[in-house]
Design an enzyme around this catalytic site. Structure first.
Site, PDB file in Angstrom:
ATOM      1  N   HIS A 114       0.795  -1.224   0.000  1.00 34.12           N
ATOM      2  CA  HIS A 114       0.000   0.000   0.000  1.00 34.12           C
ATOM      3  C   HIS A 114       0.836   1.288   0.000  1.00 34.12           C
ATOM      4  O   HIS A 114       0.526   2.259   0.700  1.00 34.12           O
ATOM      5  CB  HIS A 114      -0.951   0.008   1.209  1.00 34.12           C
ATOM      6  CG  HIS A 114      -2.043  -1.018   1.150  1.00 34.12           C
ATOM      7  ND1 HIS A 114      -2.487  -1.585  -0.023  1.00 34.12           N
ATOM      8  CD2 HIS A 114      -2.799  -1.589   2.147  1.00 34.12           C
ATOM      9  CE1 HIS A 114      -3.473  -2.441   0.235  1.00 34.12           C
ATOM     10  NE2 HIS A 114      -3.667  -2.486   1.534  1.00 34.12           N
ATOM     11  N   HIS A 185      -9.834   2.214   0.413  1.00 34.38           N
ATOM     12  CA  HIS A 185      -9.761   1.086   1.339  1.00 34.38           C
ATOM     13  C   HIS A 185     -10.865   1.152   2.404  1.00 34.38           C
ATOM     14  O   HIS A 185     -10.609   0.887   3.589  1.00 34.38           O
ATOM     15  CB  HIS A 185      -8.373   1.064   1.985  1.00 34.38           C
ATOM     16  CG  HIS A 185      -7.875  -0.296   2.346  1.00 34.38           C
ATOM     17  ND1 HIS A 185      -8.445  -1.053   3.329  1.00 34.38           N
ATOM     18  CD2 HIS A 185      -6.854  -1.025   1.851  1.00 34.38           C
ATOM     19  CE1 HIS A 185      -7.777  -2.197   3.432  1.00 34.38           C
ATOM     20  NE2 HIS A 185      -6.818  -2.205   2.540  1.00 34.38           N
ATOM     21  N   GLU A 321     -11.753  -3.711  -2.884  1.00 37.87           N
ATOM     22  CA  GLU A 321     -10.809  -2.701  -3.368  1.00 37.87           C
ATOM     23  C   GLU A 321     -10.590  -2.867  -4.866  1.00 37.87           C
ATOM     24  O   GLU A 321      -9.881  -3.775  -5.294  1.00 37.87           O
ATOM     25  CB  GLU A 321      -9.471  -2.862  -2.643  1.00 37.87           C
ATOM     26  CG  GLU A 321      -9.575  -2.849  -1.141  1.00 37.87           C
ATOM     27  CD  GLU A 321      -8.374  -3.534  -0.479  1.00 37.87           C
ATOM     28  OE1 GLU A 321      -7.233  -3.225  -0.826  1.00 37.87           O
ATOM     29  OE2 GLU A 321      -8.588  -4.402   0.383  1.00 37.87           O
TER      30      GLU A 321
END
Ligand code: BGC
Length: 356
Positions: A114, A185, A321
């Site tokens: 991420h 997210h 996602e």
């Protein structure tokens, strides 16, 4: 900052508290005629709350979120944040472009996750434009930020229409070739009660294949058919019936089939439909992205609390996602994630809130 009011007098731009260095953060609330309210902070371009009605007209917040920036700055498992520069994992934090190897910070086992420990979710974005139905946030991540090449300009627009569609539009440009992958997210529980598990929710994923992973969550590079496996959500399926066939829950990228177009925004295809039969709330997701990570909150372990100080336990929320596939920079057969200086990247996802 002064508060700006929309027609019903509700303030839609508010102070969201101060960062450790004293900088003020902001939260903007979008509201439509159906009473749906969506709050977005410029810290991490984060969705902090989504209030929608159930079949009895009762409004509840259906995403994990807080009313102040402090827990976000301390660090959450990316609750509601915009993820970048690269959503999901890059194996060993390494990739090569034009024979130059780049090394990114390792922040998840042996891998990069991420965008690193100070990704786009942990910075204060500039507010470009606000009105009651939309907010545009922008940031420039400079060459070398979290190890990535190129000055990358990213813009995210959140807009809410009268049909209860929350549309998120991403745009990015760079001055050097660089990998990108953006997602939101948000952790959903359509009951609005994060003490309930999401096991009773029903899910459709428009995906006939997924990307299998190794024991460290890195794709093996193959695409596998979901048919006759617990990954088959092509027909509406109760999540709890399938989750018991996985060791910890779902944390996998699905390869989306592009079939059903959105009736208004027909460059986007239906990726998923999530329904809570008890409240009647339903969420349809449309996207231009080729993949979707279905994550069932496996690492929520009761150590983090809700805004009301109730523990967040495993499987009490889930993420859907929309994204490119994990580790794409090292998998030449996956859809390309390298942005070139002469192109502008665009990507859109819609969360469409319905009542059953
Ligand atoms: C990843 C999970 C991770 C979670 C929170 C998800 O997108 O797939 O493995 O634990 O984010 O960090």
């Amino acid at each position: 900052m002064n508060c700006i009011s929309n027609n019903d007098g509700k303030n839609y731009v508010k102070n969201f508290g101060y960062l450790k260095d004293g900088t003020a953060s902001t939260v903007i609330t979008l509201k439509n005629d159906q009473g749906t309210e969506i709050s977005v902070s410029n810290f991490g371009a984060t969705i902090t709350s989504i209030k929608t009605a159930d079949r009895n007209g009762i409004f509840k917040n259906i995403v994990i979120g807080y009313s102040n920036v402090t827990p976000y700055e301390k660090g959450t498992p990316y609750f509601g944040s915009t993820i970048g520069r690269f959503a999901n994992r890059i194996a060993k934090g390494k990739f090569t472009i034009d024979n130059v190897e780049y090394s990114l910070p390792i922040n998840n086992g042996n891998h990069h996750l991420h965008g690193g420990n100070k990704g786009l979710d942990k910075i204060l974005w500039d507010i470009e434009k606000i009105d009651p139905q939309q907010v545009i946030l922008k940031t420039v991540s400079v060459d070398g930020d979290m190890g990535y090449p190129g000055d990358l300009t990213v813009q995210v627009k959140f807009s809410l229409d009268s049909g209860n569609n929350l549309r998120i539009d991403y745009q990015a440009s760079t001055n050097k070739k660089t990998p990108i992958n953006f997602t939101n997210h948000s952790y959903f529980n359509l009951s609005g009660d994060f003490q309930n598990q999401i096991n009773n929710h029903e899910l459709i994923l428009n995906a006939t294949q997924y990307t299998p992973i190794d024991s460290e969550f890195i794709p093996t590079g193959e695409l596998q058919y979901v048919r006759d496996t617990p990954f088959d959500f092509n027909k509406s399926t109760i999540i709890g019936k399938q989750i018991i066939h996985t060791p910890f829950g779902f944390d996998h990228n699905f390869v989306l089939d592009k079939e059903l177009k959105h009736e208004l925004y027909n460059d986007l295809y239906r990726a998923a439909t999530l329904t809570d039969p008890t409240s009647g709330r339903s969420l349809q997701i449309y996207t231009t992205e080729p993949g979707l990570q279905f994550y069932t909150g496996n690492f929520l372990n009761g150590t983090l609390n809700t805004e009301n100080d109730l523990p967040l336990n495993r499987h009490t929320a889930l993420c859907l996602e929309t994204q490119h596939f994990p580790n794409s920079p090292n998998e030449p057969l996956f859809p390309n994630t390298i942005l070139h200086p002469d192109t502008i990247f665009t990507s859109s996802t819609i969360y469409s809130f319905k009542i059953n």
